[in-house]
Design a protein around this motif. Structure first.
Motif, PDB file in Angstrom:
ATOM      1  N   PRO A  51      -8.016  38.892   7.946  1.00 51.96           N
ATOM      2  CA  PRO A  51      -9.361  38.400   7.664  1.00 51.96           C
ATOM      3  C   PRO A  51      -9.532  36.907   7.929  1.00 51.96           C
ATOM      4  N   TRP A  52      -8.446  36.201   8.252  1.00 52.91           N
ATOM      5  CA  TRP A  52      -8.520  34.749   8.469  1.00 52.91           C
ATOM      6  C   TRP A  52      -9.145  34.455   9.824  1.00 52.91           C
ATOM      7  N   ILE A  53     -10.191  33.626   9.805  1.00 51.25           N
ATOM      8  CA  ILE A  53     -10.989  33.411  11.011  1.00 51.25           C
ATOM      9  C   ILE A  53     -11.096  31.934  11.392  1.00 51.25           C
ATOM     10  N   PHE A  54     -10.536  31.070  10.549  1.00 46.78           N
ATOM     11  CA  PHE A  54     -10.637  29.616  10.753  1.00 46.78           C
ATOM     12  C   PHE A  54      -9.444  28.993  10.048  1.00 46.78           C
ATOM     13  N   LEU A 136      -4.751  22.020   3.969  1.00 49.45           N
ATOM     14  CA  LEU A 136      -5.227  23.077   4.856  1.00 49.45           C
ATOM     15  C   LEU A 136      -6.569  23.582   4.360  1.00 49.45           C
ATOM     16  N   GLN A 137      -7.464  23.878   5.288  1.00 51.72           N
ATOM     17  CA  GLN A 137      -8.684  24.590   4.930  1.00 51.72           C
ATOM     18  C   GLN A 137      -8.840  25.788   5.859  1.00 51.72           C
ATOM     19  N   LEU A 138      -9.076  26.940   5.233  1.00 52.88           N
ATOM     20  CA  LEU A 138      -9.182  28.201   5.955  1.00 52.88           C
ATOM     21  C   LEU A 138     -10.484  28.890   5.574  1.00 52.88           C
ATOM     22  N   TRP A 139     -10.962  29.745   6.492  1.00 56.44           N
ATOM     23  CA  TRP A 139     -12.102  30.604   6.204  1.00 56.44           C
ATOM     24  C   TRP A 139     -11.669  32.049   6.314  1.00 56.44           C
ATOM     25  N   LEU A 140     -12.206  32.860   5.409  1.00 60.52           N
ATOM     26  CA  LEU A 140     -12.010  34.304   5.429  1.00 60.52           C
ATOM     27  C   LEU A 140     -13.298  34.984   5.846  1.00 60.52           C
ATOM     28  N   ALA A 141     -13.212  35.925   6.765  1.00 59.00           N
ATOM     29  CA  ALA A 141     -14.354  36.790   7.060  1.00 59.00           C
ATOM     30  C   ALA A 141     -14.458  37.827   5.955  1.00 59.00           C
ATOM     31  N   THR A 187      -9.579  38.430  -3.892  1.00 58.33           N
ATOM     32  CA  THR A 187      -9.633  38.817  -2.487  1.00 58.33           C
ATOM     33  C   THR A 187     -10.641  39.950  -2.316  1.00 58.33           C
ATOM     34  N   TYR A 188     -11.167  40.081  -1.098  1.00 58.17           N
ATOM     35  CA  TYR A 188     -12.151  41.128  -0.789  1.00 58.17           C
ATOM     36  C   TYR A 188     -11.606  42.150   0.193  1.00 58.17           C
ATOM     37  N   ALA A 189     -10.519  41.797   0.868  1.00 52.46           N
ATOM     38  CA  ALA A 189      -9.805  42.692   1.772  1.00 52.46           C
ATOM     39  C   ALA A 189      -8.330  42.418   1.560  1.00 52.46           C
ATOM     40  N   GLU A 190      -7.469  43.249   2.148  1.00 50.54           N
ATOM     41  CA  GLU A 190      -6.040  42.959   2.050  1.00 50.54           C
ATOM     42  C   GLU A 190      -5.781  41.594   2.679  1.00 50.54           C
ATOM     43  N   THR A 191      -5.231  40.680   1.896  1.00 55.58           N
ATOM     44  CA  THR A 191      -5.102  39.284   2.300  1.00 55.58           C
ATOM     45  C   THR A 191      -3.732  38.753   1.908  1.00 55.58           C
ATOM     46  N   LEU A 192      -3.121  37.982   2.788  1.00 54.43           N
ATOM     47  CA  LEU A 192      -1.831  37.357   2.516  1.00 54.43           C
ATOM     48  C   LEU A 192      -1.919  35.871   2.810  1.00 54.43           C
ATOM     49  N   TYR A 193      -1.413  35.049   1.860  1.00 51.00           N
ATOM     50  CA  TYR A 193      -1.337  33.603   2.056  1.00 51.00           C
ATOM     51  C   TYR A 193      -0.181  33.102   1.198  1.00 51.00           C
ATOM     52  N   VAL A 194       0.881  32.661   1.858  1.00 48.57           N
ATOM     53  CA  VAL A 194       2.097  32.201   1.185  1.00 48.57           C
ATOM     54  C   VAL A 194       2.461  30.829   1.725  1.00 48.57           C
ATOM     55  N   GLU A 195       2.897  29.939   0.825  1.00 45.88           N
ATOM     56  CA  GLU A 195       3.421  28.636   1.232  1.00 45.88           C
ATOM     57  C   GLU A 195       4.908  28.594   0.901  1.00 45.88           C
ATOM     58  N   ALA A 196       5.736  28.050   1.796  1.00 47.31           N
ATOM     59  CA  ALA A 196       7.167  27.930   1.549  1.00 47.31           C
ATOM     60  C   ALA A 196       7.676  26.593   2.076  1.00 47.31           C
ATOM     61  N   ILE A 252       5.758  25.546   5.529  1.00 48.70           N
ATOM     62  CA  ILE A 252       5.062  26.544   6.334  1.00 48.70           C
ATOM     63  C   ILE A 252       3.998  27.249   5.512  1.00 48.70           C
ATOM     64  N   ALA A 253       3.022  27.801   6.211  1.00 47.01           N
ATOM     65  CA  ALA A 253       2.033  28.705   5.619  1.00 47.01           C
ATOM     66  C   ALA A 253       2.133  30.033   6.354  1.00 47.01           C
ATOM     67  N   VAL A 254       2.203  31.119   5.608  1.00 46.86           N
ATOM     68  CA  VAL A 254       2.197  32.467   6.171  1.00 46.86           C
ATOM     69  C   VAL A 254       0.859  33.093   5.809  1.00 46.86           C
ATOM     70  N   ILE A 255       0.099  33.503   6.805  1.00 45.60           N
ATOM     71  CA  ILE A 255      -1.206  34.108   6.556  1.00 45.60           C
ATOM     72  C   ILE A 255      -1.253  35.492   7.200  1.00 45.60           C
ATOM     73  N   GLY A 256      -2.140  36.345   6.691  1.00 40.36           N
ATOM     74  CA  GLY A 256      -2.289  37.661   7.291  1.00 40.36           C
ATOM     75  C   GLY A 256      -3.157  38.563   6.455  1.00 40.36           C
TER      76      GLY A 256
END
Length: 302
Positions: A51-54, A136-141, A187-196, A252-256
């Motif tokens: 769902p990450w779009i930005f 970091l700034q992200l947008w979710l669809a 969250t509104y959809a299956e979403t992953l965001y991890v920082e390591a 790192i950032a892991v998104i998905g």
């Protein structure tokens, strides 16, 4: 954040690399006036990851007294913004009356839904002295069924974000579930965001999901024999058990998350419908969006 006027039809495609890597994206520098950002999504080679779009990487920037973040009121529709800082702070205001300072480790989730206006500035105590900003700034669809929900704002303090160590690697699950932890962030959809945060030589096996990417905010990595430089985003395949190794101290950032349907983007508007974006553009020109409470005098023209 506000972005320049551009229209892109958001459709995913992938090039082939090693069996774990579909694509490596180098960011584009975008000048926002007082400072610049590194933008990896949307990109001509890849527009979305789940769902990450930005995806913008801000800083690290050092501001002298009297300068800094000063993003005037601007609108959004059909998306949610996610702001996360490593250093510094941002003062958020919006048309719902929200007033929140985001500091390192916090999560700000602003759900635009059918429409919201917000500004991003700094408290005088910050702006009046030399200061830094890094984050970091992200947008979710939003899923189509949720695109026109009522706007909302949620602030999650750092202490509420779950953290653990995996093979000695400290990490935080900012959104979604991974490594036996589940974030409280909505969250509104299956979403992953991890920082390591990995030290040189440390390794980490990445969680599995339908679509994934890694962003190297600091340092460098390797996946098998492929070197991943600082500021690169790696779009991963569906291979399970992907192992990364730090070749330098790395953040790192892991998104998905789940794959979304086609989206369109123009200026600060995202939607599954082109006509909805046209309506939003006209509504902003006509002054039909609500004003930011406490920040009513200025705005960014379309």
């Amino acid at each position: 954040m506000s972005i320049e006027n551009e229209e892109t039809e958001l459709e995913c495609h992938a090039d082939k690399g090693c069996d774990a890597i579909d694509l490596i994206i180098q960011p584009q520098e975008k000048d926002l006036g007082e400072f610049s950002v590194r933008r990896t999504l949307p990109n001509k080679e890849r527009k979305t990851v789940g769902p990450w779009i930005f995806f913008d990487h801000m800083g690290p920037a050092i501001f002298p007294a009297g300068s800094g973040i000063n993003v005037r009121p601007h609108p959004h529709i059909n998306l949610a913004t996610v702001t996360y800082l490593f250093e510094g702070e941002i003062l958020h205001r919006d048309s719902l009356g929200s007033f929140a300072t985001i500091t390192p480790g916090d999560i700000n989730l602003m759900v635009a839904g059918k429409g919201i206006t917000h500004s991003e500035r700094e408290r005088p105590e910050v702006n009046n002295v030399d200061h830094t900003l890094h984050g970091l700034q992200l947008w979710l669809a939003l899923p189509e069924k949720d695109e026109e929900i009522e706007p909302a704002f949620y602030h999650y303090p750092s202490a509420d974000i779950p953290a653990t160590k995996v093979n000695g690697v400290p990490l935080r699950v900012l959104m979604g579930s991974a490594y036996g932890l589940t974030s409280p962030v909505l969250t509104y959809a299956e979403t992953l965001y991890v920082e390591a945060h990995l030290q040189t030589g440390q390794s980490l096996t990445l969680p599995n999901c339908a679509e994934r990417a890694i962003y190297v905010a600091k340092g460098s990595l390797k996946i098998k024999d492929t070197f991943i430089p600082e500021f690169a985003m790696v779009i991963l395949s569906e291979a399970e058990g992907v192992l990364i190794e730090a070749t330098a101290e790395s953040r790192i950032a892991v998104i998905g998350g789940e794959k979304m349907g086609k989206r369109y983007i123009e200026w600060n508007f995202i939607s599954s419908r082109k006509e909805r974006i046209e309506q939003a553009k006209q509504d902003w020109r006509d002054g039909k969006f609500a004003k930011v409470v406490g920040d009513e005098k200025e705005f960014i023209p379309y």
